[in-house]
Design a protein around this motif. Structure first.
Motif, PDB file in Angstrom:
ATOM      1  N   ARG A  12       0.837  -1.082  -0.105  1.00  0.00           N
ATOM      2  CA  ARG A  12       0.030   0.072  -0.010  1.00  0.00           C
ATOM      3  C   ARG A  12       0.868   1.404  -0.019  1.00  0.00           C
ATOM      4  O   ARG A  12       1.863   1.218   0.612  1.00  0.00           O
ATOM      5  CB  ARG A  12      -0.945   0.085   1.294  1.00  0.00           C
ATOM      6  N   PHE A  13       0.632   2.339  -0.627  1.00  0.00           N
ATOM      7  CA  PHE A  13       1.150   3.657  -0.538  1.00  0.00           C
ATOM      8  C   PHE A  13       0.058   4.524   0.013  1.00  0.00           C
ATOM      9  O   PHE A  13      -1.009   4.852  -0.715  1.00  0.00           O
ATOM     10  CB  PHE A  13       1.536   3.981  -2.043  1.00  0.00           C
ATOM     11  N   GLY A  14       0.093   4.773   1.433  1.00  0.00           N
ATOM     12  CA  GLY A  14      -1.021   5.841   2.056  1.00  0.00           C
ATOM     13  C   GLY A  14      -2.140   4.884   1.877  1.00  0.00           C
ATOM     14  O   GLY A  14      -2.231   3.554   2.321  1.00  0.00           O
ATOM     15  N   THR A  17      -4.070   0.811  -2.518  1.00  0.00           N
ATOM     16  CA  THR A  17      -3.449  -0.715  -2.698  1.00  0.00           C
ATOM     17  C   THR A  17      -2.834  -0.509  -3.971  1.00  0.00           C
ATOM     18  O   THR A  17      -3.517  -0.878  -5.034  1.00  0.00           O
ATOM     19  CB  THR A  17      -4.231  -1.509  -2.140  1.00  0.00           C
ATOM     20  N   ALA A  18      -1.569  -0.890  -4.002  1.00  0.00           N
ATOM     21  CA  ALA A  18      -0.818  -0.892  -5.341  1.00  0.00           C
ATOM     22  C   ALA A  18      -0.920  -2.346  -5.700  1.00  0.00           C
ATOM     23  O   ALA A  18      -0.823  -2.736  -6.802  1.00  0.00           O
ATOM     24  CB  ALA A  18       0.524  -0.550  -5.229  1.00  0.00           C
ATOM     25  N   LEU A  19      -0.711  -3.443  -4.665  1.00  0.00           N
ATOM     26  CA  LEU A  19      -0.540  -4.793  -4.891  1.00  0.00           C
ATOM     27  C   LEU A  19      -1.498  -5.451  -3.747  1.00  0.00           C
ATOM     28  O   LEU A  19      -1.341  -5.136  -2.779  1.00  0.00           O
ATOM     29  CB  LEU A  19       0.717  -5.484  -4.661  1.00  0.00           C
ATOM     30  N   GLY A  36      -0.936  -5.286 -17.811  1.00  0.00           N
ATOM     31  CA  GLY A  36      -2.001  -4.500 -17.100  1.00  0.00           C
ATOM     32  C   GLY A  36      -1.626  -2.820 -17.508  1.00  0.00           C
ATOM     33  O   GLY A  36      -0.537  -2.624 -17.734  1.00  0.00           O
ATOM     34  N   PRO A  37      -2.733  -2.136 -17.296  1.00  0.00           N
ATOM     35  CA  PRO A  37      -2.681  -0.644 -17.731  1.00  0.00           C
ATOM     36  C   PRO A  37      -1.720  -0.067 -16.674  1.00  0.00           C
ATOM     37  O   PRO A  37      -1.524  -0.510 -15.775  1.00  0.00           O
ATOM     38  CB  PRO A  37      -4.159  -0.174 -17.838  1.00  0.00           C
ATOM     39  N   THR A  38      -1.581   1.360 -17.126  1.00  0.00           N
ATOM     40  CA  THR A  38      -0.772   2.241 -16.316  1.00  0.00           C
ATOM     41  C   THR A  38      -1.613   2.061 -14.830  1.00  0.00           C
ATOM     42  O   THR A  38      -2.870   2.234 -14.755  1.00  0.00           O
ATOM     43  CB  THR A  38      -0.791   3.440 -16.633  1.00  0.00           C
ATOM     44  N   GLY A  39      -0.701   1.853 -13.894  1.00  0.00           N
ATOM     45  CA  GLY A  39      -1.341   2.348 -12.489  1.00  0.00           C
ATOM     46  C   GLY A  39      -1.861   0.822 -11.874  1.00  0.00           C
ATOM     47  O   GLY A  39      -2.234   0.527 -10.762  1.00  0.00           O
ATOM     48  N   ALA A  40      -1.710  -0.231 -12.594  1.00  0.00           N
ATOM     49  CA  ALA A  40      -1.997  -1.329 -12.304  1.00  0.00           C
ATOM     50  C   ALA A  40      -1.216  -2.147 -11.154  1.00  0.00           C
ATOM     51  O   ALA A  40      -1.702  -3.028 -10.562  1.00  0.00           O
ATOM     52  CB  ALA A  40      -2.001  -2.548 -13.395  1.00  0.00           C
ATOM     53  N   GLY A  41      -0.190  -1.759 -10.907  1.00  0.00           N
ATOM     54  CA  GLY A  41       0.902  -2.294 -10.038  1.00  0.00           C
ATOM     55  C   GLY A  41       2.088  -3.210 -10.465  1.00  0.00           C
ATOM     56  O   GLY A  41       2.834  -3.542  -9.723  1.00  0.00           O
ATOM     57  N   LYS A  42       2.426  -2.923 -11.770  1.00  0.00           N
ATOM     58  CA  LYS A  42       3.459  -3.434 -12.516  1.00  0.00           C
ATOM     59  C   LYS A  42       4.903  -3.214 -11.987  1.00  0.00           C
ATOM     60  O   LYS A  42       5.555  -4.134 -11.619  1.00  0.00           O
ATOM     61  CB  LYS A  42       3.395  -3.304 -13.953  1.00  0.00           C
ATOM     62  N   THR A  43       5.233  -1.999 -12.011  1.00  0.00           N
ATOM     63  CA  THR A  43       6.549  -1.557 -11.410  1.00  0.00           C
ATOM     64  C   THR A  43       6.554  -1.638  -9.905  1.00  0.00           C
ATOM     65  O   THR A  43       7.565  -2.441  -9.532  1.00  0.00           O
ATOM     66  CB  THR A  43       6.426   0.162 -11.648  1.00  0.00           C
ATOM     67  N   THR A  44       5.479  -1.664  -9.382  1.00  0.00           N
ATOM     68  CA  THR A  44       5.458  -1.937  -7.891  1.00  0.00           C
ATOM     69  C   THR A  44       5.747  -3.331  -7.532  1.00  0.00           C
ATOM     70  O   THR A  44       6.749  -3.636  -6.597  1.00  0.00           O
ATOM     71  CB  THR A  44       4.250  -1.671  -7.333  1.00  0.00           C
ATOM     72  N   ALA A  45       5.368  -4.256  -8.467  1.00  0.00           N
ATOM     73  CA  ALA A  45       5.771  -5.938  -8.179  1.00  0.00           C
ATOM     74  C   ALA A  45       7.116  -6.042  -8.395  1.00  0.00           C
ATOM     75  O   ALA A  45       7.691  -6.573  -7.858  1.00  0.00           O
ATOM     76  CB  ALA A  45       4.736  -6.487  -9.271  1.00  0.00           C
TER      77      ALA A  45
END
Ligand SMILES: Nc1ncnc2c1ncn2[C@@H]1O[C@H](COP(=O)(O)OP(=O)(O)O)[C@@H](O)[C@H]1O
Ligand SMILES: [Mg+2]
Length: 355
Positions: A12-14, A17-19, A36-45
């Protein structure tokens, strides 16, 4: 190389929920694409696997070793970032050699040279080794950026949309080369992208990510042919799958409860009037060279149908459209299995009768 596993990872960021409870395993030597589209949580994963983000829940393991509490330097991963950066004052050779010259690794220069030359050849930039990084085209710079990850032999490569900054032609070229390189190196790769063509062509398996949740995992074929939901069906395929209310086109095989029918362009054909055909009006013909896309109206719905490039069709023509292979969804958008037709059932029976 090694297997990578995420188990129940939530980040989570604040308040966001990113993942969300992400579980995924990338097998040894596998290339798994998170789509997934932008904001789906790919980079976070990817950042969670690399140790650049700490999840609120869940674990990460690499090669069977739990690494959730291991700092990034101890995880043995190589990251290709979305925004690549090279050392502009260094040559291509020195950019590629850089990761091998870190004080922690200290490899003999002769071994470094062998490795750099091999990777440069693999990426087809061996004739540019003496160039300054600034004197390269965008495609060459991206090859160097990928090469800087490939020179190392980490447990796993993490690639964050490495081709998204390139134009279409370079993207398709590098896509093919990444596939070849992956096959040659037998590398374990977790690759994330919003580009469904990259996912379809590169992946051993695709994981479809929707707002931090993994909604389906399977081979490209499985996800394309048996999408678990309307959402996943719509993410794969160009042009996008036609989604129409049940009843617009005859679909004798559709099971009870079918609410929406997915009709891929290649599963619609122009036929003769008959019980399975519906009259349609051509609105637009898109000539693509090797084939044409017909935009037709059937019962108030617009569909895209694949047609032969040489078919003498034009806007205003009336045709008959027939659906051969429906993908069926219930009122919640969840796919329902189409029972095997008589032909498939007979084939299965023949199979089971073989000695
Ligand atoms: N450092 C951060 N601080 C706050 N929110 C973030 C941060 N990183 C990512 N997010 C949020 O998490 C979600 C997933 O982001 P990201 O993993 O970058 O998605 P993707 O790579 O699929 O575009 C987005 O809503 C994004 O705004
Ligand atoms: Mg991203």
């Amino acid at each position: 190389m090694a297997e990578v596993s995420l188990t129940g990872v939530t980040k989570r960021f604040g308040g966001a929920t990113a993942l969300d409870d992400l579980s995924l395993t990338v097998g040894d030597g596998e290339l798994v694409v998170l789509l997934g589209p932008t904001g789906a949580g790919k980079t976070t994963a990817l950042r969670v696997v690399a140790g650049l983000e700490r999840p609120e829940a869940g674990t990460v393991s690499i090669g069977g070793r739990p690494v959730t509490d291991v700092p990034p330097a101890g995880r043995d991963v190589a990251f290709v970032f979305q925004q690549f950066s090279l050392y502009p004052h260094l040559t291509v050779y020195d950019n590629l050699a850089f990761p091998l010259r870190s004080p922690m690794r200290r490899e003999p220069e002769a071994a470094i040279r062998l490795r750099v030359e091999r990777i440069a050849a693999l990426l087809r930039i061996d004739h540019k080794l003496g160039n300054r990084a600034t004197r390269l085209s965008g495609g060459e710079m991206q090859r160097v950026a990928i090469g800087r990850a490939l020179v190392r032999r980490p447990a796993v490569y993490l690639m964050d949309e490495p081709l998204s900054a390139l134009d279409a032609k370079l993207r398709s070229e590098l896509r093919l080369e990444l596939k070849r390189i992956k096959d040659e190196m037998g590398a374990t790769i977790l690759y994330v992208t919003h580009d469904q063509i990259e996912a379809m062509t590169l992946a051993t398996r695709i994981g479809v990510l929707d707002r931090g949740r993994l909604v389906q995992v399977g081979t490209p074929r499985e996800v394309y042919e048996r999408p678990c939901s309307v959402h996943v069906a719509a993410r794969l395929g160009t042009p996008a799958i036609n989604l129409i209310p049940a009843g617009v086109l005859p679909a004798p095989a559709a099971p009870p409860g079918t609410h929406t029918i997915g009709a891929r362009t290649e599963h619609l054909r122009l036929g003769a009037a008959g019980p399975n055909g519906r009259p349609a009006l051509i609105h637009r013909v898109e000539h693509l060279g090797d084939q044409s896309h017909l935009h037709v109206e059937v019962g108030g719905h617009t569909l895209v149908v694949l047609a032969d490039a040489h078919a003498p069709l034009k806007a205003g023509d009336r045709v008959v459209v027939e659906l051969t292979d429906p993908v069926c969804f219930d009122a919640d958008g969840v796919r329902i299995d189409v029972p095997p037709g008589p032909a498939a059932a007979a084939a299965a029976m023949m199979g089971s009768m073989r000695p």
